[in-house]
Motif scaffolding. Sequence first.
Motif, PDB file in Angstrom:
ATOM      1  N   SER A 138      -3.897   4.636  -0.563  1.00 49.37           N
ATOM      2  CA  SER A 138      -2.492   4.412  -0.919  1.00 49.37           C
ATOM      3  C   SER A 138      -2.038   3.050  -0.411  1.00 49.37           C
ATOM      4  O   SER A 138      -2.381   2.646   0.702  1.00 49.37           O
ATOM      5  N   LEU A 139      -1.256   2.353  -1.214  1.00 47.75           N
ATOM      6  CA  LEU A 139      -0.696   1.070  -0.809  1.00 47.75           C
ATOM      7  C   LEU A 139       0.729   1.308  -0.322  1.00 47.75           C
ATOM      8  O   LEU A 139       1.562   1.840  -1.056  1.00 47.75           O
ATOM      9  N   VAL A 140       0.993   0.939   0.936  1.00 40.57           N
ATOM     10  CA  VAL A 140       2.308   1.133   1.536  1.00 40.57           C
ATOM     11  C   VAL A 140       2.858  -0.240   1.894  1.00 40.57           C
ATOM     12  O   VAL A 140       2.149  -1.079   2.444  1.00 40.57           O
ATOM     13  N   SER A 141       4.122  -0.461   1.589  1.00 43.50           N
ATOM     14  CA  SER A 141       4.734  -1.758   1.853  1.00 43.50           C
ATOM     15  C   SER A 141       6.075  -1.567   2.544  1.00 43.50           C
ATOM     16  O   SER A 141       6.857  -0.698   2.163  1.00 43.50           O
ATOM     17  N   TYR A 142       6.311  -2.363   3.565  1.00 40.86           N
ATOM     18  CA  TYR A 142       7.586  -2.356   4.278  1.00 40.86           C
ATOM     19  C   TYR A 142       8.141  -3.779   4.240  1.00 40.86           C
ATOM     20  O   TYR A 142       7.390  -4.743   4.297  1.00 40.86           O
ATOM     21  N   THR A 143       9.448  -3.890   4.187  1.00 39.71           N
ATOM     22  CA  THR A 143      10.065  -5.214   4.207  1.00 39.71           C
ATOM     23  C   THR A 143      11.402  -5.148   4.927  1.00 39.71           C
ATOM     24  O   THR A 143      12.041  -4.090   4.984  1.00 39.71           O
ATOM     25  N   ASP A 144      11.798  -6.250   5.475  1.00 41.16           N
ATOM     26  CA  ASP A 144      13.110  -6.369   6.101  1.00 41.16           C
ATOM     27  C   ASP A 144      13.598  -7.776   5.830  1.00 41.16           C
ATOM     28  O   ASP A 144      12.804  -8.724   5.796  1.00 41.16           O
ATOM     29  N   ALA A 145      14.882  -7.923   5.581  1.00 39.47           N
ATOM     30  CA  ALA A 145      15.421  -9.241   5.271  1.00 39.47           C
ATOM     31  C   ALA A 145      16.800  -9.404   5.888  1.00 39.47           C
ATOM     32  O   ALA A 145      17.547  -8.446   6.042  1.00 39.47           O
ATOM     33  N   ASP A 146      17.093 -10.627   6.227  1.00 38.19           N
ATOM     34  CA  ASP A 146      18.420 -11.015   6.701  1.00 38.19           C
ATOM     35  C   ASP A 146      18.907 -12.070   5.718  1.00 38.19           C
ATOM     36  O   ASP A 146      18.639 -13.256   5.876  1.00 38.19           O
TER      37      ASP A 146
END
Length: 165
Positions: A138-146
Amino acid sequence: MDKDGAFHVDDIILVTSSDALRDVLLSKLANEFTMKDLGPLSSFLGISVSRTPNGLFLNQSSYAQDIIQRAGLVSYNPAATPIDTSGKQSESAGNLYHDPTFYRSLPGAHQYLTFTRPDISYGTISLGLSISKSKSTSLVSYTDADWAGYPDTRRSTSGYYVYLV
């Protein structure tokens, strides 16, 4: 983004389960982007990385020890609680610190350490995070942005973590 439409990406870690997969991915990325392979990972943003038979072990004991040494607290013993529950000082007590810039840098370094490792606050300096191989695909992606987080320039910052589990 630069005026010519290019952008700069820094501090990317690529971890693969085999040298062959790493070579294929690096080749594909190099066809699209100008990049430099800095070789085997040993540390990243104050995090030490060591290889184990099962995968990788990440910890920040060296970074934490560096903060303790810079603060001149090497000879001090850990406390049962990270907060002084009895000491109170008035504004006029004691002498002014001779280097306020250095003094202000220590809480910033400690803040980074406790944000990335909250358990450090309770004295677990030698613990870390183990990352091991998985049989899942499984491909899991996390992101956070300001978005536009810098008030003067309105520049944005972001971070991504993509993991094939």
